[in-house]
Design an enzyme around this catalytic site. Structure first.
Site, PDB file in Angstrom:
ATOM      1  N   GLY A  20      45.407   2.483  24.719  1.00 45.79           N
ATOM      2  CA  GLY A  20      44.152   1.845  25.123  1.00 45.79           C
ATOM      3  C   GLY A  20      43.654   2.410  26.435  1.00 45.79           C
ATOM      4  N   GLY A  55      40.901   1.253  27.942  1.00 46.70           N
ATOM      5  CA  GLY A  55      39.941   0.284  28.484  1.00 46.70           C
ATOM      6  C   GLY A  55      40.263   0.016  29.953  1.00 46.70           C
ATOM      7  N   PHE A  56      39.849  -1.158  30.430  1.00 47.93           N
ATOM      8  CA  PHE A  56      40.051  -1.474  31.852  1.00 47.93           C
ATOM      9  C   PHE A  56      41.536  -1.484  32.213  1.00 47.93           C
ATOM     10  CE2 PHE A  56      35.818  -3.309  31.211  1.00 47.93           C
ATOM     11  CZ  PHE A  56      35.161  -2.752  32.293  1.00 47.93           C
ATOM     12  N   VAL A  93      46.727   3.607  16.947  1.00 48.46           N
ATOM     13  CA  VAL A  93      48.111   3.145  16.872  1.00 48.46           C
ATOM     14  C   VAL A  93      48.189   2.034  15.828  1.00 48.46           C
ATOM     15  CG1 VAL A  93      49.955   1.995  18.157  1.00 48.46           C
ATOM     16  CG2 VAL A  93      48.667   3.877  19.191  1.00 48.46           C
ATOM     17  N   GLU A 112      23.572 -13.668  28.790  1.00 53.38           N
ATOM     18  CA  GLU A 112      23.006 -12.422  29.337  1.00 53.38           C
ATOM     19  C   GLU A 112      22.097 -11.755  28.306  1.00 53.38           C
ATOM     20  OE1 GLU A 112      26.460 -10.278  30.819  1.00 53.38           O
ATOM     21  OE2 GLU A 112      26.217 -11.231  32.766  1.00 53.38           O
ATOM     22  N   ASP A 147      43.357  -8.036  27.656  1.00 50.56           N
ATOM     23  CA  ASP A 147      42.915  -9.060  26.701  1.00 50.56           C
ATOM     24  C   ASP A 147      43.902  -9.335  25.582  1.00 50.56           C
ATOM     25  OD1 ASP A 147      40.564  -9.334  28.029  1.00 50.56           O
ATOM     26  OD2 ASP A 147      39.269  -8.635  26.407  1.00 50.56           O
ATOM     27  N   ALA A 162      37.607  -8.502  32.843  1.00 53.13           N
ATOM     28  CA  ALA A 162      37.923  -7.145  33.282  1.00 53.13           C
ATOM     29  C   ALA A 162      38.845  -7.129  34.510  1.00 53.13           C
ATOM     30  CB  ALA A 162      36.627  -6.398  33.572  1.00 53.13           C
ATOM     31  N   GLN A 163      38.630  -8.060  35.455  1.00 51.89           N
ATOM     32  CA  GLN A 163      39.448  -8.068  36.677  1.00 51.89           C
ATOM     33  C   GLN A 163      40.928  -8.301  36.359  1.00 51.89           C
ATOM     34  OE1 GLN A 163      39.483  -7.480  39.862  1.00 51.89           O
ATOM     35  NE2 GLN A 163      37.410  -6.675  39.778  1.00 51.89           N
TER      36      GLN A 163
HETATM   37  C1  LIG Z   1      30.062  -7.949  25.394  1.00 50.58           C
HETATM   38  C2  LIG Z   1      31.127  -8.210  26.439  1.00 50.58           C
HETATM   39  C3  LIG Z   1      30.759  -8.589  27.711  1.00 50.58           C
HETATM   40  C4  LIG Z   1      31.724  -8.818  28.693  1.00 50.58           C
HETATM   41  N1  LIG Z   1      31.320  -9.160  29.948  1.00 50.58           N
HETATM   42  C5  LIG Z   1      32.253  -9.305  30.909  1.00 50.58           C
HETATM   43  C6  LIG Z   1      31.859  -9.552  32.251  1.00 50.58           C
HETATM   44  O1  LIG Z   1      30.673  -9.686  32.560  1.00 50.58           O
HETATM   45  N2  LIG Z   1      32.845  -9.646  33.203  1.00 50.58           N
HETATM   46  C7  LIG Z   1      34.166  -9.501  32.877  1.00 50.58           C
HETATM   47  O2  LIG Z   1      35.007  -9.544  33.767  1.00 50.58           O
HETATM   48  N3  LIG Z   1      34.561  -9.268  31.629  1.00 50.58           N
HETATM   49  C8  LIG Z   1      33.639  -9.166  30.636  1.00 50.58           C
HETATM   50  N4  LIG Z   1      34.041  -8.913  29.354  1.00 50.58           N
HETATM   51  C9  LIG Z   1      35.475  -8.872  29.050  1.00 50.58           C
HETATM   52  C10 LIG Z   1      36.084  -7.545  29.462  1.00 50.58           C
HETATM   53  O3  LIG Z   1      35.292  -6.484  28.990  1.00 50.58           O
HETATM   54  C11 LIG Z   1      37.481  -7.492  28.906  1.00 50.58           C
HETATM   55  O4  LIG Z   1      38.235  -8.558  29.466  1.00 50.58           O
HETATM   56  C12 LIG Z   1      38.154  -6.165  29.231  1.00 50.58           C
HETATM   57  O5  LIG Z   1      37.463  -5.122  28.599  1.00 50.58           O
HETATM   58  C13 LIG Z   1      39.609  -6.183  28.798  1.00 50.58           C
HETATM   59  O6  LIG Z   1      40.160  -4.937  29.086  1.00 50.58           O
HETATM   60  P1  LIG Z   1      41.323  -4.345  28.160  1.00 50.58           P
HETATM   61  O7  LIG Z   1      41.716  -3.045  28.770  1.00 50.58           O
HETATM   62  O8  LIG Z   1      42.339  -5.374  27.898  1.00 50.58           O
HETATM   63  O9  LIG Z   1      40.612  -4.099  26.757  1.00 50.58           O
HETATM   64  P2  LIG Z   1      39.406  -3.119  26.417  1.00 50.58           P
HETATM   65  O10 LIG Z   1      38.579  -2.840  27.603  1.00 50.58           O
HETATM   66  O11 LIG Z   1      38.769  -3.735  25.221  1.00 50.58           O
HETATM   67  O12 LIG Z   1      40.122  -1.761  25.995  1.00 50.58           O
HETATM   68  C14 LIG Z   1      40.941  -1.689  24.857  1.00 50.58           C
HETATM   69  C15 LIG Z   1      41.018  -0.230  24.460  1.00 50.58           C
HETATM   70  O13 LIG Z   1      42.018  -0.089  23.471  1.00 50.58           O
HETATM   71  C16 LIG Z   1      41.544   0.754  22.441  1.00 50.58           C
HETATM   72  N5  LIG Z   1      42.263   0.355  21.222  1.00 50.58           N
HETATM   73  C17 LIG Z   1      42.248  -0.845  20.623  1.00 50.58           C
HETATM   74  N6  LIG Z   1      43.076  -0.849  19.562  1.00 50.58           N
HETATM   75  C18 LIG Z   1      43.611   0.394  19.492  1.00 50.58           C
HETATM   76  C19 LIG Z   1      44.548   1.000  18.606  1.00 50.58           C
HETATM   77  N7  LIG Z   1      45.081   0.339  17.595  1.00 50.58           N
HETATM   78  N8  LIG Z   1      44.879   2.285  18.819  1.00 50.58           N
HETATM   79  C20 LIG Z   1      44.324   2.991  19.848  1.00 50.58           C
HETATM   80  N9  LIG Z   1      43.445   2.447  20.723  1.00 50.58           N
HETATM   81  C21 LIG Z   1      43.104   1.161  20.549  1.00 50.58           C
HETATM   82  C22 LIG Z   1      40.052   0.480  22.372  1.00 50.58           C
HETATM   83  O14 LIG Z   1      39.359   1.554  21.795  1.00 50.58           O
HETATM   84  C23 LIG Z   1      39.725   0.291  23.848  1.00 50.58           C
HETATM   85  O15 LIG Z   1      39.349   1.490  24.470  1.00 50.58           O
HETATM   86  C24 LIG Z   1      33.089  -8.670  28.362  1.00 50.58           C
HETATM   87  C25 LIG Z   1      33.468  -8.304  27.072  1.00 50.58           C
HETATM   88  C26 LIG Z   1      32.486  -8.067  26.116  1.00 50.58           C
HETATM   89  C27 LIG Z   1      32.895  -7.651  24.725  1.00 50.58           C
END
Ligand SMILES: Cc1cc2nc3c(=O)[nH]c(=O)nc-3n(C[C@H](O)[C@H](O)[C@H](O)COP(=O)(O)OP(=O)(O)OC[C@H]3O[C@@H](n4cnc5c(N)ncnc54)[C@H](O)[C@@H]3O)c2cc1C
Length: 433
Positions: free
Chosen positions: A10, A12-13, A78, A174, A303, A318-319
């Site tokens: 992943g 992401g954040f 994965v 939003e 998440d 995100a934080q």
């Molecule tokens: C529309 C929206 C608005 C939001 N607004 C806010 C906000 O204003 N403020 C805030 O703090 N938070 C906000 N959030 C929440 C925030 O974006 C999430 O809490 C944050 O992205 C979590 O980070 P993460 O790294 O856990 O997951 P993610 O950022 O979702 O990253 C997960 C990554 O894993 C990858 N992945 C997933 N499954 C697989 C797999 N099987 N194999 C390979 N790769 C995989 C995905 O492609 C992705 O790149 C928002 C979320 C959404 C959807």
């Protein structure tokens, strides 16, 4: 001696923060993501409402980590983990279920949207989690105006120009605010047969107020602002039905051709891969060093995990994901270098914000609560700061300034090749027939 291999799933954040914390660590780091880009999800609604283009909130992960020599970025999905053999299984376009061994594993696979068991709604009410989702929503919204302009029967205009958002959390609020501004400003003078400002934006939620996680006072301020922008806010009723003709809420049908799902989220299946304890939503229960019980080499963060602090689960924001990513990276680094390990993870809450239309946001941080223009300026600067690169920060800043001053938006294109092809085939077929 071979360096330990750390696999981060992943980008992401959480995953990105973990890999950056491992910069220069004496390890082989492999970051795997099913997409090739890091996505700034908090601004997805701005792509859906044409303020920003997809390339302003997404950026190639390998470009972000280009200077991090110990890290290899792979695109792949994965599909499972073998805890005992210490390997994950990865599929890509060419190969299926390839085992890849690890010494340390960080699962940061995020979440997807949940229809609370009513998956049949997905066909009529797309959610917003990826760039493809946001572009699909933008296509639907812009297409509705095109269809209404072409429709000669004015009685159909109302259904075509009714937009229903299900879920009054930050994303729904939003999105509703941004849609209301879109119809009243940007689109105002572009149509001849319809008045875009007559469009209905309806925000529904089964809860008693919008922005549930915010204080009652800020929630009320956000609702008032939405209503001032012309949004109909309907609270206290669950959605009973969503179909091609609209939604049924509290027994009443709202006819609409554009329904957008901004309600619940469901974590990735990491808990099933690991066969470990999860909460009811499916998030992996992790220990205070972010590992799963009995496996100090497996971290689950962001998440897809649930972490309880002071008796309460941390929110999926995100934080939390970034702080957990940084912590997991630092802890692994201290283990492989034999340095002192950090104290158990503790989340530092910097506050939470939501924007409601142009020049208005609500902000809650500790005892500080504010709403209005100042909160919006703080919101704008905080979001700019967390974009992945300085190029994106500059591009988004310029776009926001331009949109603020002129009402013009960055990307109002309907790009849906399959629909255009099927439409032209249908038209061609009809003409030939
Ligand atoms: C529309 C929206 C608005 C939001 N607004 C806010 C906000 O204003 N403020 C805030 O703090 N938070 C906000 N959030 C929440 C925030 O974006 C999430 O809490 C944050 O992205 C979590 O980070 P993460 O790294 O856990 O997951 P993610 O950022 O979702 O990253 C997960 C990554 O894993 C990858 N992945 C997933 N499954 C697989 C797999 N099987 N194999 C390979 N790769 C995989 C995905 O492609 C992705 O790149 C928002 C979320 C959404 C959807």
């Amino acid at each position: 001696m071979a360096q330990p291999r750390i696999i981060i799933v992943g980008g992401g954040f959480a995953g990105l923060a973990a890999s950056k914390a491992l910069k220069n660590a004496p390890a082989e780091i492999i970051l795997i993501d099913r997409t090739n880009h890091h996505l700034f999800q908090p601004l997805l609604y701005q792509v859906a409402t044409s303020v920003l283009g997809a390339n302003q909130i997404g950026f190639p992960i390998r470009a972000i980590l280009a200077k991090q020599k110990n890290t290899t970025v792979l695109q792949g999905e994965v599909t499972g983990v073998d805890k005992n053999k210490k390997c994950i299984f990865v599929s890509d376009a060419d190969r299926l279920e390839i085992p890849v061994p690890y010494d340390y594993l960080i699962l940061a696979t995020g979440a997807t949207h949940s229809y609370f068991g009513r998956n049949e709604f997905a066909k009529f009410a797309p959610g917003m989690k990826s760039l493809a989702d946001a572009e699909e929503t933008r296509n639907k919204v812009l297409q509705a105006f095109e269809l209404a302009e072409a429709e000669e029967d004015p009685s159909r205009h109302r259904d075509l120009l009714t937009f229903v958002l299900v879920g009054a959390g930050p994303t729904g609020v939003e999105m509703a605010g941004a849609l209301a501004v879109l119809v009243k400003t940007t689109l105002k003078s572009n149509f001849r047969r319809i008045d875009p400002a007559s469009a209905r934006v309806v925000l529904v939620d089964m809860g008693p107020r919008v922005l549930g996680p915010f204080s009652e006072h800020l929630s009320q301020a956000a609702k008032q602002r939405l209503e001032d922008l012309g949004v109909e806010v309907r609270l206290g009723h669950a959605v009973d039905q969503i179909d091609a003709d609209g939604v049924v809420v509290g027994g009443e049908r709202i006819a609409s051709k554009t329904v957008i799902w901004t309600a619940g989220v469901a974590p990735s299946p990491a808990g099933k891969w690991l066969k470990v304890e999860t909460d009811r939503a499916g998030r992996v229960r992790i220990q205070n060093d972010l590992t799963v019980p009995g496996h100090p080499e497996i971290f689950v963060i962001g998440d897809t995990a649930v972490f309880e602090q002071d008796g309460k689960p941390l929110a999926g924001v995100a934080q939390v994901a970034m702080q957990q990513g940084r912590y997991a990276g630092q802890l692994i680094r201290s283990r492989i270098t034999g340095r002192k390990q950090p104290a158990p993870f503790r989340y530092f809450d910097k506050g939470t914000m939501a924007v409601v239309g142009k020049g208005f946001a609500v902000l809650q941080s500790g005892k500080v609560q504010m709403s209005g223009l100042v909160a919006w300026i703080i919101w704008a600067f905080v979001h700019l700061q967390f974009l992945a690169t300085s190029g994106l920060r500059l591009s988004v800043f310029l776009q926001w300034t331009w949109t603020y001053l002129t009402g013009q938006r960055g990307s109002r294109l309907i790009v849906n090749h399959h629909t255009s092809e099927s439409l032209s085939t249908a038209v061609g077929g009809a003409a030939r027939g």
